[in-house]
Motif scaffolding. Structure first.
Motif, mmCIF file in Angstrom:
data_model
loop_
_atom_site.group_PDB
_atom_site.id
_atom_site.type_symbol
_atom_site.label_atom_id
_atom_site.label_comp_id
_atom_site.label_asym_id
_atom_site.label_seq_id
_atom_site.Cartn_x
_atom_site.Cartn_y
_atom_site.Cartn_z
ATOM 1 N N ALA A 182 -68.480 43.735 38.345
ATOM 2 C CA ALA A 182 -68.003 43.534 39.715
ATOM 3 C C ALA A 182 -66.959 42.424 39.768
ATOM 4 N N TRP A 183 -67.169 41.347 38.989
ATOM 5 C CA TRP A 183 -66.191 40.251 38.955
ATOM 6 C C TRP A 183 -64.837 40.792 38.495
ATOM 7 N N HIS A 184 -64.842 41.555 37.423
ATOM 8 C CA HIS A 184 -63.607 42.127 36.905
ATOM 9 C C HIS A 184 -62.978 43.078 37.919
ATOM 10 N N ASP A 185 -63.778 44.003 38.417
ATOM 11 C CA ASP A 185 -63.243 45.061 39.276
ATOM 12 C C ASP A 185 -62.718 44.544 40.608
ATOM 13 N N CYS A 186 -63.320 43.490 41.153
ATOM 14 C CA CYS A 186 -62.858 42.998 42.451
ATOM 15 C C CYS A 186 -61.489 42.327 42.353
ATOM 16 N N LEU A 187 -61.100 41.932 41.170
ATOM 17 C CA LEU A 187 -59.792 41.287 40.966
ATOM 18 C C LEU A 187 -58.762 42.228 40.355
ATOM 19 N N TYR A 188 -59.169 43.462 40.067
ATOM 20 C CA TYR A 188 -58.289 44.418 39.417
ATOM 21 C C TYR A 188 -57.530 45.223 40.460
ATOM 22 N N THR A 189 -56.232 45.326 40.289
ATOM 23 C CA THR A 189 -55.400 46.129 41.179
ATOM 24 C C THR A 189 -54.840 47.294 40.382
ATOM 25 N N ALA A 190 -55.207 48.492 40.784
ATOM 26 C CA ALA A 190 -54.748 49.687 40.070
ATOM 27 C C ALA A 190 -53.338 50.060 40.502
ATOM 28 N N TRP A 191 -52.595 50.576 39.573
ATOM 29 C CA TRP A 191 -51.266 51.111 39.858
ATOM 30 C C TRP A 191 -51.370 52.619 39.876
ATOM 31 N N ASP A 192 -50.543 53.246 40.705
ATOM 32 C CA ASP A 192 -50.557 54.702 40.760
ATOM 33 C C ASP A 192 -50.094 55.304 39.450
ATOM 34 N N SER A 193 -49.131 54.675 38.832
ATOM 35 C CA SER A 193 -48.696 55.147 37.516
ATOM 36 C C SER A 193 -48.068 53.991 36.764
ATOM 37 N N GLN A 194 -48.197 54.030 35.484
ATOM 38 C CA GLN A 194 -47.613 52.986 34.647
ATOM 39 C C GLN A 194 -46.097 53.034 34.733
ATOM 40 N N GLY A 195 -45.554 54.212 34.867
ATOM 41 C CA GLY A 195 -44.099 54.356 34.954
ATOM 42 C C GLY A 195 -43.516 53.656 36.166
ATOM 43 N N ALA A 196 -44.207 53.746 37.315
ATOM 44 C CA ALA A 196 -43.724 53.094 38.529
ATOM 45 C C ALA A 196 -43.703 51.579 38.359
ATOM 46 N N ASN A 224 -63.704 33.330 35.754
ATOM 47 C CA ASN A 224 -62.413 34.006 35.595
ATOM 48 C C ASN A 224 -62.015 34.087 34.129
ATOM 49 N N PHE A 225 -62.301 33.034 33.350
ATOM 50 C CA PHE A 225 -62.039 33.067 31.917
ATOM 51 C C PHE A 225 -62.780 34.235 31.272
ATOM 52 N N MET A 226 -63.990 34.438 31.698
ATOM 53 C CA MET A 226 -64.825 35.477 31.104
ATOM 54 C C MET A 226 -64.477 36.876 31.592
ATOM 55 N N TYR A 227 -64.271 37.059 32.894
ATOM 56 C CA TYR A 227 -64.291 38.416 33.447
ATOM 57 C C TYR A 227 -63.059 38.845 34.239
ATOM 58 N N ALA A 228 -62.150 37.955 34.552
ATOM 59 C CA ALA A 228 -60.970 38.361 35.317
ATOM 60 C C ALA A 228 -60.082 39.274 34.470
ATOM 61 N N PRO A 229 -59.437 40.259 35.093
ATOM 62 C CA PRO A 229 -58.580 41.167 34.320
ATOM 63 C C PRO A 229 -57.360 40.477 33.716
ATOM 64 N N ARG A 230 -56.895 39.405 34.342
ATOM 65 C CA ARG A 230 -55.773 38.641 33.799
ATOM 66 C C ARG A 230 -56.195 37.187 33.690
ATOM 67 N N LEU A 231 -55.825 36.571 32.586
ATOM 68 C CA LEU A 231 -56.182 35.175 32.350
ATOM 69 C C LEU A 231 -54.916 34.362 32.172
ATOM 70 N N ASP A 232 -54.747 33.353 33.023
ATOM 71 C CA ASP A 232 -53.589 32.476 32.863
ATOM 72 C C ASP A 232 -54.007 31.203 32.128
ATOM 73 N N ALA A 233 -53.035 30.475 31.641
ATOM 74 C CA ALA A 233 -53.295 29.295 30.815
ATOM 75 C C ALA A 233 -54.037 28.207 31.587
ATOM 76 N N ASP A 234 -53.725 28.029 32.878
ATOM 77 C CA ASP A 234 -54.393 26.993 33.667
ATOM 78 C C ASP A 234 -55.880 27.283 33.822
ATOM 79 N N THR A 235 -56.210 28.531 34.094
ATOM 80 C CA THR A 235 -57.611 28.910 34.238
ATOM 81 C C THR A 235 -58.348 28.713 32.926
ATOM 82 N N GLN A 236 -57.724 29.098 31.829
ATOM 83 C CA GLN A 236 -58.353 28.916 30.519
ATOM 84 C C GLN A 236 -58.589 27.431 30.236
#
Length: 196
Positions: free
Chosen positions: A9-23, A72-84
């Motif tokens: 749930a932690w991962h999924d609530c922060l994940y934003t899906a794209w309609d297509s990778q090409g877009a 966020n370090f553990m489960y966020a879909p994207r990890l930035d250097a500050d959070t780490q």
């Protein structure tokens, strides 16, 4: 969004899906930046996802900064250097508080031992099911990894006496922070299921 586990749930609530990778690639190439569009996301499933994600995000938002950073370090879909860095500092501080006094040289090496343990812990628990084996369980493998990644050389003689306890303590601190991060998310999931 499925409410199977707090980690997922932690991962999924922060994940934003794209309609297509090409877009996405097209926008990035043409504009040099991402542009959020909503015209393709007017489906009921998207609305349900956003409602569920909002409940989880509120639970995450109420956490103290250091615990939130660890989650966020553990489960966020994207990890930035500050959070780490914030997560590493939280675990390192906890390990120091629970450790006996040590020399400055040992404390400096301990910082990298903690970072190594965190990388191991993250790998072991990624995917939400905690099913991965410890990739660096042997002291030799862990020492080689620390040397390769950070240039920190730890002696093999008296490993258990000098570093074994710190490695175990760092894992315990990771587990404690993990529980503190996930318990409000698990409570939010429980309330959502109960209300449904």
């Amino acid at each position: 969004m499925q409410l199977n586990s707090a980690r997922q749930a932690w991962h999924d609530c922060l994940y934003t899906a794209w309609d297509s990778q090409g877009a996405f690639i097209e926008q990035l190439g043409l504009l040099g930046a991402m542009v959020q569009t909503t015209e393709k996301q007017r489906k009921a499933s998207h609305a349900v996802h956003q409602a569920l994600a909002g409940g989880i995000q509120v639970a995450i938002g109420r956490l103290p900064r250091s615990i939130k950073a660890f989650g966020n370090f553990m489960y966020a879909p994207r990890l930035d250097a500050d959070t780490q860095e914030d997560a590493e500092e939280a675990v390192f501080t906890m390990v120091q508080q629970r450790s006996p006094r040590m020399t400055a040289a040992k404390r400096e090496k301990l910082e990298y031992v903690v970072k190594g343990v965190m990388a191991r812990y993250r790998y072991m628990h990624q995917g939400g099911q905690s099913a991965n084996d410890d990739p660096l369980a042997s002291p030799e493998g862990f020492r080689a990894w620390l040397d390769g990644h950070y240039g920190v050389h730890l002696e093999s003689s008296n490993w258990e006496r000098d570093w074994g306890g710190f490695v175990s303590l760092a894992f315990e601190c990771c587990e404690d922070l993990d529980k503190q991060a996930l318990s409000p998310v698990a409570a939010a999931i429980y309330e959502m299921r109960r209300a449904a």
